[in-house]
Scaffold this active site. Structure first.
Site, short mmCIF file in Angstrom:
data_model
loop_
_atom_site.label_atom_id
_atom_site.label_comp_id
_atom_site.label_asym_id
_atom_site.label_seq_id
_atom_site.Cartn_x
_atom_site.Cartn_y
_atom_site.Cartn_z
N CYS A 30 46.68 37.45 35.90
CA CYS A 30 47.13 36.76 36.57
C CYS A 30 48.07 35.70 35.82
O CYS A 30 48.24 35.21 36.75
CB CYS A 30 45.86 35.62 35.87
N HIS A 40 36.94 50.17 46.52
CA HIS A 40 37.71 49.67 45.34
C HIS A 40 39.33 50.24 45.39
O HIS A 40 39.90 49.80 44.82
CB HIS A 40 37.72 49.36 44.20
N GLU A 41 39.37 51.89 46.12
CA GLU A 41 40.31 52.18 46.00
C GLU A 41 41.29 52.28 47.04
O GLU A 41 40.63 52.77 48.20
CB GLU A 41 40.00 53.63 45.72
N CYS A 62 43.03 53.20 41.30
CA CYS A 62 42.36 52.87 40.94
C CYS A 62 42.66 55.04 40.10
O CYS A 62 42.63 54.33 38.58
CB CYS A 62 40.54 53.08 41.47
N ARG A 79 40.38 40.53 34.47
CA ARG A 79 38.93 41.81 34.67
C ARG A 79 38.05 41.74 34.93
O ARG A 79 37.12 40.70 35.30
CB ARG A 79 39.43 42.01 32.80
N CYS A 98 43.54 41.09 31.46
CA CYS A 98 43.29 39.96 31.81
C CYS A 98 42.30 38.90 31.88
O CYS A 98 41.13 39.50 32.49
CB CYS A 98 44.23 39.43 33.15
N CYS A 155 47.63 34.34 30.93
CA CYS A 155 46.26 34.35 30.23
C CYS A 155 47.19 35.04 28.39
O CYS A 155 48.81 35.48 28.86
CB CYS A 155 45.19 34.83 29.99
N CYS A 174 35.39 56.49 45.07
CA CYS A 174 35.68 56.69 44.03
C CYS A 174 34.08 56.98 43.16
O CYS A 174 33.28 56.22 43.59
CB CYS A 174 36.38 55.30 42.79
N HIS A 175 34.00 57.76 41.71
CA HIS A 175 32.93 57.02 42.05
C HIS A 175 32.12 56.66 41.21
O HIS A 175 30.69 56.02 41.35
CB HIS A 175 32.74 58.23 40.33
N THR A 176 32.93 55.49 40.62
CA THR A 176 32.34 54.27 40.22
C THR A 176 32.34 52.86 41.87
O THR A 176 30.55 52.60 41.47
CB THR A 176 33.28 53.07 39.87
N ARG A 187 39.54 63.99 45.95
CA ARG A 187 39.67 62.54 46.46
C ARG A 187 39.09 62.71 48.47
O ARG A 187 39.85 63.94 48.65
CB ARG A 187 40.77 61.73 46.55
N CYS A 241 47.85 38.85 29.23
CA CYS A 241 48.59 38.47 31.01
C CYS A 241 49.96 38.64 29.60
O CYS A 241 51.31 39.08 30.04
CB CYS A 241 48.84 38.02 31.60
#
Length: 379
Positions: free
Chosen positions: A99, A69-70, A177, A117, A113, A102, A47-49, A372, A105
């Site tokens: 979680c 992360h994806e 993601c 987060r 969250c 909180c 992913c670009h992130t 992708r 949530c």
């Protein structure tokens, strides 16, 4: 499992420094601690992130680091206190968490969250401030709590969505993601009704996922806006009926769209991160009922300017994070939408390579080729 409670040695793609090709290394992955889960990753996408933090131009550089992360994987073992996941469960890791305790949530209106987060600067686990990855005893840092560019990774239980084991992980991994972010921006936030007109600004993977949401909603007209004319053809697969390139016009693109639609679109979703595009997206929606949703992340100094009259004339501006999906509660349902063939994912996957060729996937993204690239871990 024979490996539970023991250190696992496996392959991971390590970013040793900013912008340098990722290096395949043998890493040690420690067992999960309290409220943590060790996951065997089967597929991971780029992913670009990941690219932004690998380049680390505007961010705090945290190296050496395992990005990614994806992804989609299977639970290998669980730490103390984990009750809702067991070894063998199919899961999607998510860069933000839930979680379930909180104020956010507990609220039906938020998915931000307090505990979990997204934190892009933290390279360690939230429980004890340590990394679970080492090479020769030296720590390698985590990335957004997921670090999926590794055959095994350790993730907080609140950042894992348990999904239908029948769902193909090489497809639904995209939902962890970008695709959920765009899709949810339309379905959960813009909420177009059947027959409405929708404009999508920015036709990368996230923008096309927002467009997919408009298609699923039964929009009568879907206007794609992008500076790259090559994006038009691809967008047709996602329901695009009209294409506007701001470069082709002398007047602001919002004026072009207002004229095309006799007063403005009913909904607009902005997926570029460019402040001017955000303003255009807001100013192109119809007075009285128009809603614009901002998805893209603007740079630190960006400013959004518009005349207050645009609000008084009953236009609505909204923002969203991860498509307003609560990861653990909502993602299983998005996977089910794919399984029911309402949501199409295959068209987002333009390339696939083995994990060992991760630098090829990086090159494809840097060149802007495809949407992708999904990498399979077991070669």
């Amino acid at each position: 499992m024979a490996t539970a409670g023991k250190v696992i040695k496996c392959k991971a793609a390590v970013a040793w420094e900013a912008g340098k090709p990722l290096s395949m290394e043998e890493v040690e992955v420690a067992p999960p601690q309290a409220m943590e889960v060790r996951v065997k990753i089967l597929y991971t996408a780029l992913c670009h992130t990941d690219v932004y933090f690998w380049e680390a131009k505007g961010q705090t550089p945290v190296f050496p680091r395992i990005l990614g992360h994806e992804a989609g994987g299977i639970v290998e073992s669980v730490g103390e206190g984990v009750t809702e996941l067991v070894p063998g469960d199919h899961v999607l890791p998510v860069f933000t968490g839930e979680c379930k305790e909180c104020a956010h949530c507990m609220s039906e209106e938020s998915n931000l969250c307090d505990l979990l987060r997204i934190n892009v600067d933290r390279g360690v686990m939230i429980g004890d401030g340590q990394s679970r990855f080492t090479i020769d005893g030296k720590p390698i840092f985590h990335f957004v709590g997921t670090s999926t560019f590794s055959e095994y990774t350790v993730i907080h239980v609140g950042c894992l969505a348990k999904i239908d084991p029948e769902a193909p992980l090489d497809k639904v991994c995209l939902l962890s993601c970008g695709i959920s972010t765009g899709l949810g921006a339309t379905l959960n936030v813009a909420k177009p009704k059947k027959g409405m007109t929708v404009a999508i600004f920015g036709l990368g993977a996230v923008g096309l996922a927002a467009m997919e949401g408009a298609r699923m909603s039964g929009a009568s007209r879907i206007i794609g806006v992008d500076l790259n004319p090559a994006k038009h053809e691809q967008a047709k697969k996602f329901g695009c009926t009209d294409f506007v390139n701001p470069k082709d016009h002398t007047k602001p693109v919002q004026e072009v769209i207002v004229e095309m639609t006799d007063g403005g679109v009913d909904r607009a979703v902005e997926c570029t991160g460019n402040a001017d595009a955000m303003i255009s997206a807001f100013e192109c929606v119809h007075d009285g009922w128009g809603v614009a949703v901002l998805v893209g992340v603007a740079h630190k100094e960006a400013v959004f300017k518009t005349h207050p009259m645009n609000f008084l004339n009953e236009r609505t501006l909204r923002g969203t994070f991860f498509g307003n999906y609560k990861p653990r509660t909502d993602l299983p349902g998005v996977v089910d939408m794919y399984m029911r063939k309402e949501l199409e994912l295959d068209k987002f996957i333009t390339h696939s390579v083995p994990f060992s060729q991760i630098n090829t996937a990086l090159d494809l993204m840097l060149k802007g080729e495809g949407l992708r690239c999904v990498m399979r871990m077991d070669e």
